[in-house]
Scaffold this active site. Structure first.
Site, mmCIF file in Angstrom:
data_model
loop_
_atom_site.group_PDB
_atom_site.id
_atom_site.type_symbol
_atom_site.label_atom_id
_atom_site.label_comp_id
_atom_site.label_asym_id
_atom_site.label_seq_id
_atom_site.Cartn_x
_atom_site.Cartn_y
_atom_site.Cartn_z
ATOM 1 N N HIS A 53 -11.329 -14.056 2.876
ATOM 2 C CA HIS A 53 -12.323 -13.344 2.616
ATOM 3 C C HIS A 53 -13.589 -14.227 2.172
ATOM 4 O O HIS A 53 -14.708 -14.002 2.484
ATOM 5 C CB HIS A 53 -12.363 -12.115 1.645
ATOM 6 C CG HIS A 53 -10.988 -10.988 2.110
ATOM 7 N ND1 HIS A 53 -10.617 -10.141 1.286
ATOM 8 C CD2 HIS A 53 -10.497 -10.856 3.194
ATOM 9 C CE1 HIS A 53 -9.539 -9.284 1.885
ATOM 10 N NE2 HIS A 53 -9.585 -9.912 3.235
ATOM 11 N N HIS A 102 0.906 -1.522 0.183
ATOM 12 C CA HIS A 102 0.000 -0.036 0.012
ATOM 13 C C HIS A 102 0.888 1.228 -0.008
ATOM 14 O O HIS A 102 1.891 1.226 0.462
ATOM 15 C CB HIS A 102 -0.872 0.290 1.248
ATOM 16 C CG HIS A 102 -1.762 -1.084 1.491
ATOM 17 N ND1 HIS A 102 -1.475 -2.046 2.146
ATOM 18 C CD2 HIS A 102 -3.038 -1.090 1.386
ATOM 19 C CE1 HIS A 102 -2.387 -2.863 2.388
ATOM 20 N NE2 HIS A 102 -3.277 -2.400 1.862
ATOM 21 N N ASP A 110 -5.035 -13.589 -3.265
ATOM 22 C CA ASP A 110 -4.171 -13.025 -1.983
ATOM 23 C C ASP A 110 -4.454 -14.521 -1.203
ATOM 24 O O ASP A 110 -5.474 -14.606 -0.495
ATOM 25 C CB ASP A 110 -5.030 -12.018 -1.317
ATOM 26 C CG ASP A 110 -4.326 -10.613 -1.587
ATOM 27 O OD1 ASP A 110 -3.518 -10.414 -2.467
ATOM 28 O OD2 ASP A 110 -4.915 -9.744 -0.737
ATOM 29 N N ASP A 113 -5.985 -14.206 8.148
ATOM 30 C CA ASP A 113 -4.572 -13.964 7.422
ATOM 31 C C ASP A 113 -3.740 -14.887 7.718
ATOM 32 O O ASP A 113 -2.472 -14.776 7.931
ATOM 33 C CB ASP A 113 -4.388 -12.470 7.084
ATOM 34 C CG ASP A 113 -5.295 -11.474 6.536
ATOM 35 O OD1 ASP A 113 -5.812 -12.045 5.955
ATOM 36 O OD2 ASP A 113 -5.052 -10.129 6.973
ATOM 37 N N GLU A 115 -11.058 -6.222 -5.009
ATOM 38 C CA GLU A 115 -10.667 -7.483 -4.199
ATOM 39 C C GLU A 115 -11.992 -7.528 -3.126
ATOM 40 O O GLU A 115 -12.203 -6.725 -2.284
ATOM 41 C CB GLU A 115 -9.416 -7.076 -3.062
ATOM 42 C CG GLU A 115 -9.082 -8.321 -2.121
ATOM 43 C CD GLU A 115 -7.887 -8.094 -1.457
ATOM 44 O OE1 GLU A 115 -6.801 -7.724 -2.012
ATOM 45 O OE2 GLU A 115 -7.923 -8.590 -0.230
ATOM 46 N N ASP A 136 -0.943 -12.699 1.164
ATOM 47 C CA ASP A 136 -1.669 -11.377 2.219
ATOM 48 C C ASP A 136 -1.750 -12.151 3.484
ATOM 49 O O ASP A 136 -2.814 -12.468 4.058
ATOM 50 C CB ASP A 136 -2.980 -11.011 1.828
ATOM 51 C CG ASP A 136 -3.269 -9.839 2.455
ATOM 52 O OD1 ASP A 136 -2.883 -9.487 3.714
ATOM 53 O OD2 ASP A 136 -4.483 -9.005 2.127
ATOM 54 N N GLU A 159 -9.140 -13.404 -2.255
ATOM 55 C CA GLU A 159 -8.561 -13.752 -1.025
ATOM 56 C C GLU A 159 -9.397 -14.520 -0.261
ATOM 57 O O GLU A 159 -10.545 -14.461 0.112
ATOM 58 C CB GLU A 159 -8.361 -12.408 -0.139
ATOM 59 C CG GLU A 159 -7.590 -12.808 1.193
ATOM 60 C CD GLU A 159 -7.162 -11.751 2.072
ATOM 61 O OE1 GLU A 159 -6.668 -10.708 1.474
ATOM 62 O OE2 GLU A 159 -7.246 -11.602 3.216
ATOM 63 N N ASP A 213 -11.279 -12.590 9.988
ATOM 64 C CA ASP A 213 -10.264 -12.511 8.985
ATOM 65 C C ASP A 213 -8.664 -12.912 9.638
ATOM 66 O O ASP A 213 -8.342 -11.838 10.262
ATOM 67 C CB ASP A 213 -10.057 -11.158 8.237
ATOM 68 C CG ASP A 213 -9.344 -11.359 7.101
ATOM 69 O OD1 ASP A 213 -8.957 -12.370 6.409
ATOM 70 O OD2 ASP A 213 -9.215 -10.168 6.476
HETATM 71 C C1 XUL Z 1 -7.681 -6.705 3.739
HETATM 72 C C2 XUL Z 1 -6.931 -7.028 2.692
HETATM 73 C C3 XUL Z 1 -6.090 -5.807 2.360
HETATM 74 C C4 XUL Z 1 -5.860 -5.917 0.767
HETATM 75 C C5 XUL Z 1 -5.237 -4.646 0.226
HETATM 76 O O1 XUL Z 1 -8.302 -7.467 4.687
HETATM 77 O O2 XUL Z 1 -6.935 -8.122 2.151
HETATM 78 O O3 XUL Z 1 -4.785 -5.930 2.859
HETATM 79 O O4 XUL Z 1 -5.327 -6.933 0.467
HETATM 80 O O5 XUL Z 1 -5.680 -3.399 0.635
HETATM 81 CO CO CO Z 2 -6.028 -8.980 0.538
#
Ligand code: XUL
Ligand code: CO
Length: 459
Positions: A294, A124, A319, A332, A255, A362, A291, A330
């Protein structure tokens, strides 16, 4: 998500300055990670499956997988959570918002990518450079870091898979960015994406991602949903126009995520985004970055959105992470499940690859995984998981047993009345006549357990 807030892991560590030298080593004692075919179970700093040059179905494993490290979790994550302070103390990071600290993080990152042998990264705008007191100052900070990034990309050959704008952390975005009821905030978001797209072009980014972190609502009572969606579409149209104007050639990706941080996000899941893109005439110019964590948050199976996006020709990138099936948020986590990976890779092979997208990690190490080597072990484990998933998927596809079973299941649409339906040549009247003449259809088993058993053969 991660710790985007400037929480300090190492307040005031003067040791950080020893990393300012051009030849400073950030991960001493960790070599370039090798592939070792006969590695034992406790050798976690070697690849056991990921042999980048091995050829599978006409392409090298590296070409199929196109892994990427995300900067925000791996170099900005501090391990802070709503209940606890930072735990991940990186010796080069003094926790400050200084430009010197930002440069150390970037230099540490490129050493990490190189030692890991990963050829792509993502960031980012606000991960890599601190905000200044106004837009001009913020852009100047970004330019200074981008110059360093450009040098490091050239030196190491590591490429930018995608860049994105952080349109959710700053307080100005608390009610959304392009869906904010205040047009002034919309303008801030537009100015930020304009700059980030220029940076993406300069750094040869292969894609540009939009994740609508706060594009949604907490309450319908104060929300004009139709206006907000129209404004969001307007924002994407302006982004597309600017992309064309400056000659940025990367793919634009949206996304999906159903919720968190807002109660409801407009980009809920793959089909919602596909419907949005088609409604506003944007489906030729945008694809999706899926992702899986998600996807599961939306209540779907791990691979569901990857399958759906690909089915409509809109799977642009992934992702690559996972959640905990026993939790509703989430997390991750690094993807470590061979079956999940093989489902995803089956789709990727079937659509002829994911390029110019990739598999972006991610993912964040747990706040309890505090060693520098945990940063490597997590990525290596996930890369091995996907290399294994690729090999399994290739076998499933090459054998063709499952494809044959699916083909057989839909065979009634190949001839006669079925072929007419599929072509759009049939009518209700004609179908009524068909049923009158042919009576009840035979029962045909869905054979779910048969499919599951066939898949398990390859695991
Ligand atoms: C948030 C997420 C972000 C995006 C990029 O859940 O996945 O990090 O991948 O903004
Ligand atoms: Co993401």
């Amino acid at each position: 998500m991660s710790s985007f807030a400037p929480t300090s892991a190492n307040p005031g560590t003067s040791a950080a300055t020893k990393y300012d030298a051009d030849d400073a080593e950030f991960f001493p004692g960790i070599p370039k990670i090798p592939f070792k075919v006969d590695a034992g179970p406790s050798e976690t700093l070697v690849f056991k499956q990921y042999n980048p040059t091995e050829v599978i179905m006409g392409r090298t494993i590296e070409e199929w997988l196109r892994f990427s490290v995300c900067f925000w979790h791996t170099f900005r994550g501090t391990g802070a959570d709503p209940f606890g302070f930072p735990t991940l103390k990186r010796p080069w990071d003094d926790g400050s918002n200084s430009m010197a600290n930002a440069k150390r993080r970037v230099r540490a990152a490129f050493e990490f990518f190189t030692k890991l042998g990963i050829k792509h990264w993502t960031f980012h705008d606000r991960d890599i450079a601190p905000e200044g007191n106004n837009l001009a100052e913020t852009n100047k900070n970004l330019d200074e870091i981008v110059e360093l990034v450009q040098q490091l990309q050239t030196k190491t050959g590591v490429k930018l898979l995608w860049a994105t704008s952080n349109l959710f952390a700053h307080p100005r975005y608390m009610n959304g960015a392009s869906t904010n009821p205040d047009a002034h905030v919309f303008a801030c978001a537009a100015a930020q994406v304009k700059k980030c797209m220029e940076v993406a072009k300069k750094l040869n980014a292969e894609n540009f991602v939009f994740w609508g972190g706060r594009e949604g609502f907490h309450s319908l009572l104060n929300t004009d949903v139709r206006s907000e969606l129209d404004h969001m579409a307007m924002f994407f149209k302006m982004a597309l126009a600017y992309k064309k104007k400056i000659g940025f050639t990367g793919t634009l990706l949206i996304e999906p995520k159903p919720k968190e941080p807002t109660k409801h996000q407009y980009d809920y899941d793959a089909m919602t985004v596909i419907g949005f893109l088609k409604n506003y005439g944007l489906d030729k110019d945008f694809k999706l970055n899926i992702e899986p964590n998600h996807t599961t948050l939306a209540g779907h199976a791990y691979e569901h959105d990857v399958v759906l996006a690909s089915a409509f020709g809109l799977l642009g990138s992934i992702d690559s992470n996972t959640g905990s099936p026993d939790l509703g948020w989430d997390t991750d986590q690094f993807p470590m499940d061979h079956k999940h990976a093989s489902h995803v890779m089956k789709v990727v092979i079937s659509q002829g690859g994911i390029e110019p997208g990739g598999l972006n990690f991610d993912c964040k190490v747990r706040r309890e995984s505090t060693d520098l080597r945990d940063m490597f072990i997590s990525h290596i484990g996930a890369m091995d998981t996907f290399a294994k998933g690729l090999k399994i998927a290739a076998k499933v596809i090459e054998d063709g047993v499952m494809a044959k079973c699916i083909k057989e299941r839909y065979s009634s649409y190949k001839n006669g009345i079925g072929a007419k339906i599929a072509k759009g040549d049939a009518s209700f009247e004609e179908l009524e006549k068909y049923v009158m003449e042919h009576g009840e259809p035979e029962m045909r088993s869905g054979q779910q357990e048969n499919f599951e058993s066939i898949l398990n053969f390859y695991m």
